[in-house]
Scaffold this motif. Structure first.
Motif, PDB file in Angstrom:
ATOM      1  N   ARG A 151      76.404  25.857  59.163  1.00 59.42           N
ATOM      2  CA  ARG A 151      77.044  25.442  60.395  1.00 59.42           C
ATOM      3  C   ARG A 151      76.057  25.384  61.540  1.00 59.42           C
ATOM      4  NH1 ARG A 151      82.444  27.967  63.047  1.00 59.42           N
ATOM      5  NH2 ARG A 151      82.473  26.490  64.736  1.00 59.42           N
ATOM      6  N   SER A 152      76.165  24.350  62.342  1.00 61.83           N
ATOM      7  CA  SER A 152      75.346  24.235  63.539  1.00 61.83           C
ATOM      8  C   SER A 152      76.242  24.566  64.734  1.00 61.83           C
ATOM      9  CB  SER A 152      74.810  22.808  63.660  1.00 61.83           C
ATOM     10  OG  SER A 152      74.037  22.695  64.820  1.00 61.83           O
ATOM     11  N   TYR A 153      75.776  25.444  65.592  1.00 62.60           N
ATOM     12  CA  TYR A 153      76.580  25.863  66.740  1.00 62.60           C
ATOM     13  C   TYR A 153      76.332  24.962  67.942  1.00 62.60           C
ATOM     14  CZ  TYR A 153      77.491  29.918  63.905  1.00 62.60           C
ATOM     15  OH  TYR A 153      77.888  30.732  62.880  1.00 62.60           O
ATOM     16  N   GLU A 154      77.363  24.810  68.753  1.00 64.34           N
ATOM     17  CA  GLU A 154      77.272  23.964  69.944  1.00 64.34           C
ATOM     18  C   GLU A 154      77.212  24.777  71.227  1.00 64.34           C
ATOM     19  OE1 GLU A 154      80.259  20.907  69.912  1.00 64.34           O
ATOM     20  OE2 GLU A 154      79.866  20.432  67.810  1.00 64.34           O
ATOM     21  N   HIS A 155      77.920  25.907  71.267  1.00 66.17           N
ATOM     22  CA  HIS A 155      77.944  26.726  72.483  1.00 66.17           C
ATOM     23  C   HIS A 155      78.017  28.204  72.086  1.00 66.17           C
ATOM     24  CE1 HIS A 155      79.571  27.139  76.875  1.00 66.17           C
ATOM     25  NE2 HIS A 155      78.579  27.969  76.615  1.00 66.17           N
ATOM     26  N   LEU A 164      73.038  44.697  79.618  1.00 63.99           N
ATOM     27  CA  LEU A 164      71.891  44.755  80.527  1.00 63.99           C
ATOM     28  C   LEU A 164      71.027  45.997  80.357  1.00 63.99           C
ATOM     29  CD1 LEU A 164      73.473  43.161  83.728  1.00 63.99           C
ATOM     30  CD2 LEU A 164      72.002  42.075  82.007  1.00 63.99           C
ATOM     31  N   THR A 165      71.080  46.623  79.199  1.00 67.19           N
ATOM     32  CA  THR A 165      70.149  47.702  78.882  1.00 67.19           C
ATOM     33  C   THR A 165      68.911  47.053  78.263  1.00 67.19           C
ATOM     34  OG1 THR A 165      71.024  48.012  76.660  1.00 67.19           O
ATOM     35  CG2 THR A 165      72.028  49.337  78.421  1.00 67.19           C
ATOM     36  N   GLU A 166      67.891  47.848  77.987  1.00 69.54           N
ATOM     37  CA  GLU A 166      66.691  47.300  77.357  1.00 69.54           C
ATOM     38  C   GLU A 166      66.984  46.692  75.995  1.00 69.54           C
ATOM     39  OE1 GLU A 166      62.823  49.077  77.017  1.00 69.54           O
ATOM     40  OE2 GLU A 166      63.105  49.986  78.987  1.00 69.54           O
ATOM     41  N   GLU A 167      67.935  47.274  75.285  1.00 73.05           N
ATOM     42  CA  GLU A 167      68.296  46.764  73.965  1.00 73.05           C
ATOM     43  C   GLU A 167      68.848  45.347  74.032  1.00 73.05           C
ATOM     44  OE1 GLU A 167      70.994  49.840  72.832  1.00 73.05           O
ATOM     45  OE2 GLU A 167      69.439  50.944  71.759  1.00 73.05           O
ATOM     46  N   ALA A 168      69.360  44.951  75.193  1.00 74.62           N
ATOM     47  CA  ALA A 168      69.916  43.608  75.352  1.00 74.62           C
ATOM     48  C   ALA A 168      68.854  42.539  75.125  1.00 74.62           C
ATOM     49  CB  ALA A 168      70.541  43.453  76.727  1.00 74.62           C
ATOM     50  N   ASN A 169      67.593  42.875  75.359  1.00 74.50           N
ATOM     51  CA  ASN A 169      66.519  41.902  75.140  1.00 74.50           C
ATOM     52  C   ASN A 169      66.406  41.506  73.672  1.00 74.50           C
ATOM     53  OD1 ASN A 169      65.619  41.746  77.861  1.00 74.50           O
ATOM     54  ND2 ASN A 169      64.619  43.718  77.600  1.00 74.50           N
ATOM     55  N   LEU A 170      66.635  42.458  72.773  1.00 76.08           N
ATOM     56  CA  LEU A 170      66.593  42.158  71.331  1.00 76.08           C
ATOM     57  C   LEU A 170      67.719  41.215  70.940  1.00 76.08           C
ATOM     58  CD1 LEU A 170      65.991  45.802  70.039  1.00 76.08           C
ATOM     59  CD2 LEU A 170      64.289  43.978  70.234  1.00 76.08           C
ATOM     60  N   VAL A 171      68.889  41.478  71.469  1.00 77.38           N
ATOM     61  CA  VAL A 171      70.056  40.650  71.179  1.00 77.38           C
ATOM     62  C   VAL A 171      69.860  39.259  71.777  1.00 77.38           C
ATOM     63  CG1 VAL A 171      72.564  40.481  71.388  1.00 77.38           C
ATOM     64  CG2 VAL A 171      71.489  42.727  71.157  1.00 77.38           C
ATOM     65  N   ALA A 172      69.322  39.215  72.997  1.00 76.60           N
ATOM     66  CA  ALA A 172      69.087  37.943  73.674  1.00 76.60           C
ATOM     67  C   ALA A 172      68.079  37.088  72.923  1.00 76.60           C
ATOM     68  CB  ALA A 172      68.607  38.205  75.097  1.00 76.60           C
ATOM     69  N   ALA A 173      67.041  37.712  72.398  1.00 77.59           N
ATOM     70  CA  ALA A 173      66.027  36.965  71.650  1.00 77.59           C
ATOM     71  C   ALA A 173      66.650  36.288  70.434  1.00 77.59           C
ATOM     72  CB  ALA A 173      64.893  37.902  71.230  1.00 77.59           C
ATOM     73  N   LYS A 174      67.530  36.997  69.745  1.00 79.15           N
ATOM     74  CA  LYS A 174      68.199  36.422  68.567  1.00 79.15           C
ATOM     75  C   LYS A 174      69.098  35.266  68.990  1.00 79.15           C
ATOM     76  CE  LYS A 174      68.366  38.209  64.890  1.00 79.15           C
ATOM     77  NZ  LYS A 174      67.611  38.119  63.654  1.00 79.15           N
ATOM     78  N   ALA A 175      69.874  35.447  70.051  1.00 77.41           N
ATOM     79  CA  ALA A 175      70.768  34.379  70.521  1.00 77.41           C
ATOM     80  C   ALA A 175      69.972  33.161  70.982  1.00 77.41           C
ATOM     81  CB  ALA A 175      71.645  34.898  71.659  1.00 77.41           C
ATOM     82  N   ALA A 176      68.866  33.383  71.677  1.00 79.99           N
ATOM     83  CA  ALA A 176      68.036  32.277  72.167  1.00 79.99           C
ATOM     84  C   ALA A 176      67.429  31.494  71.000  1.00 79.99           C
ATOM     85  CB  ALA A 176      66.940  32.813  73.083  1.00 79.99           C
ATOM     86  N   THR A 177      67.021  32.192  69.965  1.00 81.52           N
ATOM     87  CA  THR A 177      66.458  31.527  68.785  1.00 81.52           C
ATOM     88  C   THR A 177      67.503  30.654  68.105  1.00 81.52           C
ATOM     89  OG1 THR A 177      64.854  33.301  68.438  1.00 81.52           O
ATOM     90  CG2 THR A 177      65.365  31.915  66.534  1.00 81.52           C
ATOM     91  N   SER A 227      69.558  25.301  66.910  1.00 81.98           N
ATOM     92  CA  SER A 227      70.726  24.450  66.685  1.00 81.98           C
ATOM     93  C   SER A 227      71.001  23.503  67.852  1.00 81.98           C
ATOM     94  CB  SER A 227      71.961  25.311  66.406  1.00 81.98           C
ATOM     95  OG  SER A 227      72.285  26.101  67.530  1.00 81.98           O
ATOM     96  N   GLY A 228      70.199  23.598  68.915  1.00 81.47           N
ATOM     97  CA  GLY A 228      70.413  22.745  70.083  1.00 81.47           C
ATOM     98  C   GLY A 228      71.667  23.119  70.848  1.00 81.47           C
ATOM     99  N   ALA A 229      72.089  24.367  70.730  1.00 83.17           N
ATOM    100  CA  ALA A 229      73.328  24.827  71.364  1.00 83.17           C
ATOM    101  C   ALA A 229      73.119  25.214  72.825  1.00 83.17           C
ATOM    102  CB  ALA A 229      73.888  26.024  70.598  1.00 83.17           C
ATOM    103  N   LYS A 230      74.165  25.080  73.588  1.00 80.63           N
ATOM    104  CA  LYS A 230      74.196  25.589  74.957  1.00 80.63           C
ATOM    105  C   LYS A 230      74.335  27.107  74.865  1.00 80.63           C
ATOM    106  CE  LYS A 230      77.000  25.231  79.146  1.00 80.63           C
ATOM    107  NZ  LYS A 230      78.149  24.528  79.767  1.00 80.63           N
ATOM    108  N   LEU A 231      73.670  27.833  75.758  1.00 80.98           N
ATOM    109  CA  LEU A 231      73.733  29.291  75.761  1.00 80.98           C
ATOM    110  C   LEU A 231      74.308  29.778  77.078  1.00 80.98           C
ATOM    111  CD1 LEU A 231      73.057  31.999  74.364  1.00 80.98           C
ATOM    112  CD2 LEU A 231      70.771  31.824  75.364  1.00 80.98           C
TER     113      LEU A 231
END
Length: 153
Positions: free
Chosen positions: A6-10, A17-30, A35-39
């Motif tokens: 599946r390719s995601y769109e949004h 907003l803790t430091e751990e959020a950066n790890l989660v954000a990196a995965k979501a950004a990738t 997939s060319g999705a809006k974030l």
């Protein structure tokens, strides 16, 4: 097999907003990039009245407003590192899981990305945000493992 992928769109990234959020954000950004999705990014603040059971002998509205303003600034700073536009940022006040579900539906998201501490036993039975988001979501949910969990050999 490729029809199944599946390719995601949004994608809605839910952060605390803790430091751990950066790890989660990196995965979501990738995933968004691949997939060319809006974030979009959401941060939820629970009302101060929740902490006091709603029976507070004073008006907390000014303090709540200051908390929300501070959260907006922190979220904008967090998102700037990811090149996410301010128009794709949401600071919501309410029950964390309910607000994440509501925003995912409102924005038409097809994936929610949250952090998970991978709790086991009693901590799992008591519930976690990631678990609650998973069970109430109408779209896919990715729980990214974060925290002090050490790999066992």
């Amino acid at each position: 097999m490729s029809d199944y992928i599946r390719s995601y769109e949004h994608i809605l990234l839910a952060v605390d907003l803790t430091e751990e959020a950066n790890l989660v954000a990196a995965k979501a950004a990738t995933i968004a990039s691949n997939s060319g999705a809006k974030l979009s990014i959401i941060h939820v603040i629970e009302p101060l009245s929740f902490a006091y059971g709603g029976d507070v002998p004073m008006d907390l509205s000014n303090i709540q407003t200051q908390l929300e303003e501070h959260a907006h600034k922190r979220l904008e700073s967090f998102a700037a590192n990811m090149s996410v536009a301010p128009s794709n940022l949401v600071v919501a006040t309410g029950h964390t899981e309910s607000e994440i579900h509501r925003q995912a539906e409102t924005l038409g998201c097809d994936l929610i990305v949250v952090g998970s501490h991978g709790r086991h036993g009693l901590a799992l039975l008591l519930g976690s945000t990631a678990n609650s988001v998973l069970h109430g979501a109408k779209c896919d949910v990715l729980a990214v493992r974060v925290g002090d969990e050490k790999t066992k050999s």
